[in-house]
Design an enzyme around this catalytic site. Sequence first.
Site, PDB file in Angstrom:
ATOM      1  CD1 TRP A 113      -2.194  -2.172   1.846  1.00 13.99           C
ATOM      2  CD2 TRP A 113      -3.035  -1.208   0.016  1.00 13.99           C
ATOM      3  NE1 TRP A 113      -3.229  -2.952   1.396  1.00 13.99           N
ATOM      4  CE2 TRP A 113      -3.756  -2.382   0.278  1.00 13.99           C
ATOM      5  CE3 TRP A 113      -3.374  -0.433  -1.100  1.00 13.99           C
ATOM      6  CZ2 TRP A 113      -4.823  -2.815  -0.524  1.00 13.99           C
ATOM      7  CZ3 TRP A 113      -4.436  -0.855  -1.903  1.00 13.99           C
ATOM      8  CH2 TRP A 113      -5.144  -2.033  -1.618  1.00 13.99           C
ATOM      9  CG  ASP A 115      -3.117   3.847   4.178  1.00 11.79           C
ATOM     10  OD1 ASP A 115      -4.153   3.695   4.850  1.00 11.79           O
ATOM     11  OD2 ASP A 115      -2.876   3.212   3.121  1.00 11.79           O
ATOM     12  CE  LYS A 120      -8.476  -3.135   4.263  1.00 11.11           C
ATOM     13  NZ  LYS A 120      -7.768  -2.287   3.314  1.00 11.11           N
TER      14      LYS A 120
HETATM   15  C1  LIG Z   1      -7.250  -1.793   2.228  1.00 12.20           C
HETATM   16  C2  LIG Z   1      -6.181  -0.788   2.262  1.00 12.20           C
HETATM   17  C3  LIG Z   1      -6.102   0.233   1.301  1.00 12.20           C
HETATM   18  C4  LIG Z   1      -7.044   0.335   0.136  1.00 12.20           C
HETATM   19  O1  LIG Z   1      -8.231   0.916   0.531  1.00 12.20           O
HETATM   20  P1  LIG Z   1      -9.388   1.272  -0.511  1.00 12.20           P
HETATM   21  O2  LIG Z   1     -10.398   1.906   0.395  1.00 12.20           O
HETATM   22  O3  LIG Z   1      -9.835  -0.003  -1.138  1.00 12.20           O
HETATM   23  O4  LIG Z   1      -8.847   2.221  -1.512  1.00 12.20           O
HETATM   24  C5  LIG Z   1      -5.096   1.166   1.419  1.00 12.20           C
HETATM   25  N1  LIG Z   1      -4.216   1.099   2.430  1.00 12.20           N
HETATM   26  C6  LIG Z   1      -4.251   0.132   3.358  1.00 12.20           C
HETATM   27  C7  LIG Z   1      -3.238   0.115   4.464  1.00 12.20           C
HETATM   28  C8  LIG Z   1      -5.240  -0.842   3.298  1.00 12.20           C
HETATM   29  O5  LIG Z   1      -5.284  -1.809   4.235  1.00 12.20           O
END
Ligand SMILES: *Cc1c(COP(=O)(O)O)cnc(C)c1O
Length: 362
Positions: free
Chosen positions: A103, A173, A197
């Site tokens: 990511w 993130d 999540k």
């Molecule tokens: C799942 C995830 C993403 C992607 O998220 P989307 O909402 O599908 O764009 C980005 N960063 C991390 C750390 C993730 O776990």
Amino acid sequence: MTTRIHNFNAGPAALPLEVLQEAQAELLNFNDTGMSILEISHRSKAYEEVNAEAEATMKELLGLGDDYRVLFLQGGASLQFAMIPMNFLTPGKTADYILSGSWSEKALKEAKLIGQTHVAATTAEENYKRIPSLSEIQLSSNPAYVHITSNNTIFGTQWAEFPTFGDIPLMTDMSSDILCRPFDASKFALIYAGAQKNLGPSGVTVVIIRKDLLENNPKTIPTMLRYETHAKNDSLYNTPPSFGVYMISRVLRWIKANGGLAGIGEHNTAKAKLIYDAIDQSGGYYRGHAEPGSRSIMNITFRLPNEDLEKAFAAEAAKAGLGGLKGHRSVGGLRASVYNAMTREGCQALRDFMLEFQRKNG
Ligand SMILES: *Cc1c(COP(=O)(O)O)cnc(C)c1O
């Protein structure tokens, strides 16, 4: 399937049962409106209350004051990969990225489309089995910001302690570990997370942003892609993902009722320990991907002696009511995602299954 399973999906992922039941109970008549939350205007008082409560509770849980805003946006964490450089990577500056997994690589890729970037540290050569140490980080000479991924969903690693870089804005993130434990949120200029999540359903992305960052951004960016637009309009510039924000407001209430970040952190640490202990005490039968100092309490990645056993493990676990354990292809093996809503009983059941599987096949 007549009962709910123990759901180890990586995302979208399990939500607290109490919250699902609450949403079900008020689905047809929300707050005496005679309508579902799905059917009311985002300009109504009933929705405005939900929106305001979600922002206020998020700030309360994070211990943040008036110098921060909480925004509810769309486009997933993936759109934040682009919005961050669009808003903050101005000419003459460099965007610094610390790479700790897939990511963060994707975030860097978007920034490269916008301006000059710099990799301040990476553990790619070690297949991201650990978080870079503070001594490995080398910033560029004029960073616009530093970007990290607090929890690496695919590799199962997590920052144990966050770095700081003086006045340079730190952005993260937190899609897969937001609100999983106490931390000093005021270290960050910007925190973002796709909701699916740890916060609610997919379709809404939370952005927590320090107010001073809302000033002096390029005016050439399309309106919808400016943080300023959404902050000025309390996330109501256009029709928001209202059901998602409603679900987040209920999940936040649930976290508050369960002891806030301190309570949830203890719960998560104890849960993860059950599974890591099973790995560590297996005499090498189960092998964790993450180095012990970088282990995530949200995503636990491990391998078995061979791929056939890994397949059998996932299939038999599913039959036993333990779902979503197949690992991501970049690591292989198994992954147990044990977000806030995963119960201790679920982790206990997985641990028992691991011991039994090894006894039968070891
Ligand atoms: C799942 C995830 C993403 C992607 O998220 P989307 O909402 O599908 O764009 C980005 N960063 C991390 C750390 C993730 O776990």
